[in-house]
Design an enzyme around this catalytic site. Structure first.
Site, PDB file in Angstrom:
ATOM      1  N   LYS A  53     -53.395 -21.662  -6.633  1.00  0.00           N
ATOM      2  CA  LYS A  53     -54.855 -21.501  -6.698  1.00  0.00           C
ATOM      3  C   LYS A  53     -55.274 -20.948  -8.061  1.00  0.00           C
ATOM      4  O   LYS A  53     -56.230 -21.427  -8.676  1.00  0.00           O
ATOM      5  CB  LYS A  53     -55.334 -20.574  -5.570  1.00  0.00           C
ATOM      6  CG  LYS A  53     -55.278 -21.244  -4.203  1.00  0.00           C
ATOM      7  CD  LYS A  53     -55.481 -20.269  -3.041  1.00  0.00           C
ATOM      8  CE  LYS A  53     -55.307 -20.996  -1.715  1.00  0.00           C
ATOM      9  NZ  LYS A  53     -55.359 -20.106  -0.534  1.00  0.00           N
ATOM     10  N   GLN A  97     -55.708 -13.901   0.831  1.00  0.00           N
ATOM     11  CA  GLN A  97     -54.708 -14.856   1.316  1.00  0.00           C
ATOM     12  C   GLN A  97     -54.190 -14.413   2.692  1.00  0.00           C
ATOM     13  O   GLN A  97     -53.751 -13.288   2.865  1.00  0.00           O
ATOM     14  CB  GLN A  97     -53.547 -14.944   0.309  1.00  0.00           C
ATOM     15  CG  GLN A  97     -52.514 -16.005   0.640  1.00  0.00           C
ATOM     16  CD  GLN A  97     -53.068 -17.433   0.591  1.00  0.00           C
ATOM     17  OE1 GLN A  97     -53.819 -17.797  -0.298  1.00  0.00           O
ATOM     18  NE2 GLN A  97     -52.703 -18.237   1.573  1.00  0.00           N
ATOM     19  N   ASP A 120     -63.930 -19.064   0.982  1.00  0.00           N
ATOM     20  CA  ASP A 120     -63.120 -19.680   2.042  1.00  0.00           C
ATOM     21  C   ASP A 120     -63.988 -20.074   3.237  1.00  0.00           C
ATOM     22  O   ASP A 120     -63.567 -20.845   4.094  1.00  0.00           O
ATOM     23  CB  ASP A 120     -62.038 -18.682   2.520  1.00  0.00           C
ATOM     24  CG  ASP A 120     -60.661 -19.030   1.969  1.00  0.00           C
ATOM     25  OD1 ASP A 120     -60.467 -20.186   1.529  1.00  0.00           O
ATOM     26  OD2 ASP A 120     -59.777 -18.152   1.990  1.00  0.00           O
TER      27      ASP A 120
END
Ligand code: NDP
Length: 286
Positions: A53, A97, A120
């Site tokens: 990422k 994460q 997200d």
């Protein structure tokens, strides 16, 4: 019959090219889109995802910040960092994460991210907006799947879509998006009585289970479009999806591979969401 390949790598490269141009334009206004990624613990798969990422951000010209903590860090420390990032004007997107170590309340952490930086799309406010058909951020994996279906020219209106898996991060938002696009959606899960009954009548199958090669060719309708979200590591170290690619490609009309399918598109849509957050912040400033 051999299915057409839905190539996530090629699509990701083309979308990232467009994003890089938008990043360039925003930088000309003095704004560099910034993403902060928080990694807790040393889970090897999570470490790879975070590395990918961060690297993807740099490649399209975005600023990225990787914040790493040992697995035994206090939750309050991470909450404090999120609060700091929420106030940082150089950061437009914040991502924690998952999965987090056992002593963490994941929900509490995700809810502490400012909704306008929740790239997200996991904050309850953003989940609610998606459900109401007015998404602020679309969760990256289902967003990527929708882009893949669009680029492959798959008709969605009136299509029978079967999603295997009902997680908050993939299955459920996937159902919302396909439903909004006019598909008739069935969501299967571990308690579904006869999975093949459902998959066999589907025009579109999205597999998001986490079980290697569990969807086989004989479970598909000839010509179906199959998108494989699963990422599983086999004993020989190779990656494979939830779909048995070899048997499925003989029945399906189109199929995405693993690796090289949904994975690169998930990261691409994370970049897209971060850029969008930065563009919105720029608009607000004007
Ligand atoms: P979860 O473990 O959260 O969810 C798995 C789902 O599969 C659950 O809803 C579960 O049902 C269902 N399931 C389990 N066994 C069966 C079965 N035998 N038949 C039907 N359904 C079953 O996983 P995620 O949604 O987070 O991820 C799914 C897969 O996608 C994983 O391999 C993950 O690594 C991968 N992934 C890939 C991404 C990418 O970028 N390509 C991004 C995110 C995930 P129940 O709810 O009843 O337990």
């Amino acid at each position: 019959m051999t299915a057409r390949l839905i190539d996530g790598n090629a699509l990701a490269a083309s979308v990232r090219g467009e994003l890089a141009e938008r990043v360039f334009a925003l930088k000309a206004q003095g704004i560099t889109p910034g993403l902060a990624v928080i990694l807790v613990g040393a889970d090897p798969a999570s470490a790879v995802y975070v590395r990918n990422k961060v690297a993807a951000c740099e490649k399209v010209g975005m600023h990225s910040l990787k914040i790493e903590y040992p697995a035994d860090v206090a939750q309050a420390t991470v909450l404090g960092k999120i609060s700091e990032l929420n106030r940082d004007p150089a950061i437009h997107g914040i991502l924690v994460q998952l999965p987090l170590p056992g002593h963490f309340d994941s929900e509490l952490l995700l809810e502490s991210i400012a909704p306008e930086k929740d790239v997200d799309g996991f904050h309850a406010e953003n989940v609610g907006a998606l459900m109401q058909g007015q998404p602020r951020f679309i969760p990256c994996t289902p967003y990527g799947v929708m882009k893949m279906l669009e680029s492959a020219g798959v008709p969605l209106r009136g299509a029978e879509a079967v999603i295997v898996g009902r997680s908050n991060i993939v299955g459920k938002p996937m159902a919302m998006l396909l439903m909004a696009a006019g598909a008739t959606v069935t969501v299967c899960h571990s308690q579904t009585r006869d999975l093949a009954f459902h998959t066999k009548r589907a025009d579109i199958v999205v597999a998001a289970v986490g079980k290697p090669k569990m969807i086989t060719g004989d479970m598909l309708k000839p010509g179906a479009v199959v998108v494989d979200v699963g990422i599983n590591r086999l004993p020989d170290g190779k990656l494979c999806g939830d779909v048995d690619f070899d048997s499925a490609k003989e029945v399906a009309g189109a199929i995405s591979p693993v690796p090289g399918g949904v994975g690169p598109m998930t990261i691409t849509m994370l970049l897209a969401n971060t850029l969008e957050a930065a563009e919105r912040a720029a608009e607000e400033k004007q």
